[in-house]
Scaffold this motif. Structure first.
Motif, PDB file in Angstrom:
ATOM      1  N   LEU A 204       0.830  -1.197   0.000  1.00 28.75           N
ATOM      2  CA  LEU A 204       0.000   0.000   0.000  1.00 28.75           C
ATOM      3  C   LEU A 204       0.869   1.254   0.000  1.00 28.75           C
ATOM      4  N   GLY A 205       0.487   2.195  -0.837  1.00 28.39           N
ATOM      5  CA  GLY A 205       1.253   3.426  -0.965  1.00 28.39           C
ATOM      6  C   GLY A 205       2.432   3.321  -1.911  1.00 28.39           C
ATOM      7  N   ASN A 206       2.626   2.146  -2.522  1.00 26.50           N
ATOM      8  CA  ASN A 206       3.761   1.912  -3.423  1.00 26.50           C
ATOM      9  C   ASN A 206       3.247   1.449  -4.786  1.00 26.50           C
ATOM     10  N   PRO A 207       3.052   2.371  -5.721  1.00 32.52           N
ATOM     11  CA  PRO A 207       2.491   2.002  -7.028  1.00 32.52           C
ATOM     12  C   PRO A 207       3.277   0.920  -7.757  1.00 32.52           C
ATOM     13  N   VAL A 208       4.608   0.932  -7.662  1.00 34.13           N
ATOM     14  CA  VAL A 208       5.410  -0.066  -8.380  1.00 34.13           C
ATOM     15  C   VAL A 208       5.154  -1.463  -7.814  1.00 34.13           C
ATOM     16  N   LEU A 209       5.050  -1.581  -6.489  1.00 31.21           N
ATOM     17  CA  LEU A 209       4.783  -2.884  -5.879  1.00 31.21           C
ATOM     18  C   LEU A 209       3.362  -3.344  -6.185  1.00 31.21           C
ATOM     19  N   ILE A 210       2.416  -2.430  -6.138  1.00 37.20           N
ATOM     20  CA  ILE A 210       1.023  -2.779  -6.463  1.00 37.20           C
ATOM     21  C   ILE A 210       0.926  -3.250  -7.908  1.00 37.20           C
ATOM     22  N   LEU A 211       1.560  -2.506  -8.820  1.00 31.26           N
ATOM     23  CA  LEU A 211       1.551  -2.901 -10.233  1.00 31.26           C
ATOM     24  C   LEU A 211       2.156  -4.286 -10.412  1.00 31.26           C
ATOM     25  N   SER A 212       3.239  -4.587  -9.711  1.00 33.51           N
ATOM     26  CA  SER A 212       3.908  -5.874  -9.865  1.00 33.51           C
ATOM     27  C   SER A 212       3.000  -7.023  -9.440  1.00 33.51           C
ATOM     28  N   VAL A 213       2.299  -6.873  -8.323  1.00 36.82           N
ATOM     29  CA  VAL A 213       1.367  -7.906  -7.879  1.00 36.82           C
ATOM     30  C   VAL A 213       0.216  -8.047  -8.870  1.00 36.82           C
ATOM     31  N   CYS A 214      -0.311  -6.925  -9.352  1.00 38.16           N
ATOM     32  CA  CYS A 214      -1.413  -6.966 -10.323  1.00 38.16           C
ATOM     33  C   CYS A 214      -0.969  -7.617 -11.627  1.00 38.16           C
ATOM     34  N   CYS A 215       0.274  -7.357 -12.031  1.00 38.37           N
ATOM     35  CA  CYS A 215       0.811  -7.981 -13.241  1.00 38.37           C
ATOM     36  C   CYS A 215       0.835  -9.491 -13.096  1.00 38.37           C
ATOM     37  N   ALA A 216       1.209  -9.975 -11.898  1.00 39.08           N
ATOM     38  CA  ALA A 216       1.255 -11.420 -11.666  1.00 39.08           C
ATOM     39  C   ALA A 216      -0.130 -12.046 -11.695  1.00 39.08           C
ATOM     40  N   LEU A 217      -1.134 -11.308 -11.239  1.00 40.88           N
ATOM     41  CA  LEU A 217      -2.497 -11.839 -11.187  1.00 40.88           C
ATOM     42  C   LEU A 217      -3.234 -11.713 -12.518  1.00 40.88           C
ATOM     43  N   ALA A 218      -2.730 -10.879 -13.423  1.00 38.24           N
ATOM     44  CA  ALA A 218      -3.462 -10.603 -14.665  1.00 38.24           C
ATOM     45  C   ALA A 218      -3.380 -11.733 -15.678  1.00 38.24           C
ATOM     46  N   GLY A 219      -2.372 -12.600 -15.569  1.00 38.99           N
ATOM     47  CA  GLY A 219      -2.193 -13.659 -16.561  1.00 38.99           C
ATOM     48  C   GLY A 219      -3.437 -14.486 -16.834  1.00 38.99           C
ATOM     49  N   PRO A 220      -4.146 -14.972 -15.799  1.00 35.84           N
ATOM     50  CA  PRO A 220      -5.345 -15.786 -16.061  1.00 35.84           C
ATOM     51  C   PRO A 220      -6.480 -15.025 -16.734  1.00 35.84           C
ATOM     52  N   LEU A 221      -6.416 -13.697 -16.738  1.00 32.46           N
ATOM     53  CA  LEU A 221      -7.502 -12.914 -17.341  1.00 32.46           C
ATOM     54  C   LEU A 221      -7.297 -12.634 -18.821  1.00 32.46           C
ATOM     55  N   LEU A 222      -6.053 -12.799 -19.318  1.00 35.66           N
ATOM     56  CA  LEU A 222      -5.763 -12.436 -20.705  1.00 35.66           C
ATOM     57  C   LEU A 222      -6.677 -13.165 -21.678  1.00 35.66           C
ATOM     58  N   ALA A 223      -6.771 -14.489 -21.521  1.00 35.53           N
ATOM     59  CA  ALA A 223      -7.600 -15.274 -22.438  1.00 35.53           C
ATOM     60  C   ALA A 223      -9.079 -14.983 -22.242  1.00 35.53           C
ATOM     61  N   LYS A 224      -9.485 -14.683 -21.021  1.00 39.34           N
ATOM     62  CA  LYS A 224     -10.893 -14.454 -20.729  1.00 39.34           C
ATOM     63  C   LYS A 224     -11.394 -13.140 -21.314  1.00 39.34           C
ATOM     64  N   VAL A 225     -10.517 -12.128 -21.365  1.00 39.38           N
ATOM     65  CA  VAL A 225     -10.923 -10.804 -21.821  1.00 39.38           C
ATOM     66  C   VAL A 225     -10.492 -10.539 -23.260  1.00 39.38           C
TER      67      VAL A 225
END
Length: 594
Positions: A204-225
């Motif tokens: 929290l409060g760290n955009p680079v760390l938040i982006l990195s976690v979101c990047c890791a979670l986004a993989g399963p959504l690529l095919a769905k979206v």
């Protein structure tokens, strides 16, 4: 030919029980899950060979019973979804844990040494002197009634299940198939609650760390979206915190030490790394390790999701490796700067597929908020935390998506509205940041990330806007062309150009053109070879279009009501020549943020 028979499952209560059949038809193989009595003889649990042995032609055959290994069961026939090859699902127990392995039938074609190596490597207890009986036992086994699918690629399967090497989420009739010797990078340790408390909270409060976690979670959504792959590239000085951000992303799916990959591979190597992390995230540390001459080609490959075609010895095309993945890269230089070391010009497409994110000049280098600690303490705290809790959030996110489905297309459209763009190229980058934001917000709604609502969107939008303010909303090819011409003028303005009025008295080697001063502004008159050299790699028509888009062509000719891109000049020595008259001030807006 030997046959196989599996007696009824026997429960050991008091003395060992005997199968119903007192006499066995020999030769045959049998699997006993528990100790039992067969033909009045005690048999321990295991896989047995019941045969006949004859000492001579006139001797009576006598029965022999050889214990081969621990109970080894053929559970099902398997069909590979990629190439249709047939196999067998084998199972056995090791130290109370059930072990499965998908054995390709072609592995039985030879002596079967590879089969033995895999089974023994996974813990099957084998009688050494009887080890050669395992291959005949498996080969003679009748095809099971149960047929299941297999895949050699992790991620979403056509059945709707999500396949990982050690588990299948959302389906029972599909298994992961590998050689049996590959390392399992999708491992876990600790608990998801520990990860949330020790890691997610500090993001929290760290955009680079938040982006990195979101990047890791986004993989399963690529095919769905339906969003294409690509990546983000964390740029910052050494020891700024870039690698820590990558470790946090890797901890979403596995042990950060083994899940993260490196740029120090060939193009074929990066294809293998991407395919082995399909539908998750590809972590690539330190771009300086990459071959500068190949790094842009590798960025294209990661985003395009298809490997290079190869052929078999029979000159038939092998199946290409494929993947859908977001990459999280890092380095002290940008992708284009690293490519320039090898003498390669920046490819606009590569820059769009691996976009730069500032992870070096924030409040605390890569961090914005160190939660009351020093930068060094913050780094050490998170580094220790990721070594104790990992591999839980990613699978839990996928499991939640399957059990609690949502309209991801509608959700993506809503999130995408926060990433406003005008140009189509910037729009594709916006799609990437939006899918990362969607992954984060979806994980927040599912209570997998203990962040306030809007945390993921705000962080991803902040970093996207930083990129947009630097690169602009226009064409990346235009930016590259204009930057090349501006740099060419800076380098050669007084060596390969001379004032047009005094051109007859000045000697210029390898002339690129002239300059003239018009109302206090120096305009550059490029000849055709000079302009092509300034924006090497692009056609003349494409260069002119980029100049016209920013109104950088200061003087043009009108012929028969149509404007020409260049202007005709009478040369001091006689004759006429045409030049492209460029106002360098119109190029400055492009390079201001670089």
């Amino acid at each position: 030919m030997s046959t196989y028979e599996k007696p009824p499952s026997l429960s050991l209560v008091g003395e060992p029980q005997a199968p119903k059949a007192e006499k066995l038809d020999r030769p045959r193989y049998a699997v006993y899950e528990h100790p039992c009595t067969v033909e009045s003889k005690f048999h321990k649990a295991g896989t047995w060979y019941h045969g006949l042995k004859q000492s001579g032609p006139d001797e009576k055959a006598i029965p022999i019973d050889n214990w081969i290994c621990a109970p080894l069961t053929v559970e099902a026939e398997t069909v590979n979804s990629e190439d249709g090859t047939i196999g067998r699902l084998l199972s056995f127990s090791h130290r109370g844990k059930r072990i499965e392995w998908v054995m390709p039938m072609e592995a039985l074609a030879g002596k079967g040494d590879e089969v033995l190596k895999v089974l023994m490597g996974r813990g099957l207890v084998i009688e050494h002197h009887q080890r050669r009986q395992i291959v005949p036992y498996l080969a003679s086994h009748q095809s099971p009634e149960l047929v299941i699918a297999t895949t050699s690629k992790p991620g979403w399967h056509e059945s709707g299940a999500f396949v990982l090497p050690s588990r299948v989420i959302g389906g029972d009739n599909v298994r992961f198939q590998d050689s049996g010797r590959a390392a399992n990078i999708f491992t876990s340790k600790g608990a998801i609650s520990g990860w949330q408390t020790e890691i997610a909270t500090h993001c929290l409060g760290n955009p680079v760390l938040i982006l990195s976690v979101c990047c890791a979670l986004a993989g399963p959504l690529l095919a769905k979206v339906g969003v294409n792959g690509g990546g983000v590239h964390l740029v910052g000085d050494s020891s700024s915190g870039k690698s820590l951000a990558q470790l946090l992303a890797a901890s979403v799916w596995g042990n950060p030490g083994s899940f993260a990959a490196s740029w120090d591979v060939s193009k074929g190597g990066v294809e293998i790394e991407a395919a082995s992390r399909n539908d998750t995230v590809l972590i690539l540390d330190e771009i300086k390790r990459a071959d500068p001459k190949r790094v842009q080609e590798m960025a294209y490959a990661i985003a395009n999701g298809m490997g290079k075609g190869t052929m078999t010895r029979e000159r038939e095309g092998r199946a290409k490796l494929t993947w859908r993945v977001l990459a999280l890269s890092s380095g002290e230089r940008s992708l284009s700067d690293h490519a320039a070391i090898g003498g390669s010009g920046a490819h606009a497409g590569a820059e769009l597929r691996m976009v730069d994110v500032n992870a070096g000049t924030r409040t605390h280098r890569a961090f914005d908020d160190v939660h009351g600690m020093s930068g060094q303490e913050f780094h050490r705290t998170l580094n220790d935390a990721v070594s104790q809790n990992y591999g839980h959030v990613g699978p839990a996110f996928v499991e939640s998506l399957i059990q609690q489905p949502e309209d991801l297309h509608s959700a993506f459209r809503q999130v995408r509205e926060a990433f406003a763009t005008e140009g189509s190229q910037a729009g594709r980058v916006a799609d990437r940041f939006a899918i990362m934001a969607l992954a984060g917000e979806s994980a927040i709604r599912r209570n997998l990330l203990n962040w306030p609502k809007g945390t993921a969107v705000n962080a991803c939008r902040l970093l996207f806007n930083e990129w947009l303010s630097t690169m602009g909303d226009g064409s990346a090819e235009d930016r590259q062309i204009l930057r090349g011409i501006a740099n060419f003028i800076d380098l050669h303005g007084d060596s390969r150009f001379s004032e047009f009025r005094h051109s007859g008295t000045t000697t210029v080697h390898n002339r690129a053109g002239y300059y003239e001063v018009d109302d206090g502004v120096r305009l550059y008159l490029f000849n055709k070879p000079g302009l092509a050299e300034a924006a090497i790699g692009f056609s003349l028509d494409r260069i002119i279009r980029a100049l016209q888009n920013v109104d950088a062509l200061a003087k043009v000719d009108n012929e028969k009501g149509q404007k020409r891109a260049n202007k005709s000049y009478f040369m001091p020595g006689g004759g006429k020549s045409r030049f492209y008259v460029i106002d360098p001030a119109k190029l400055e807006h492009e390079s201001a943020g670089r």
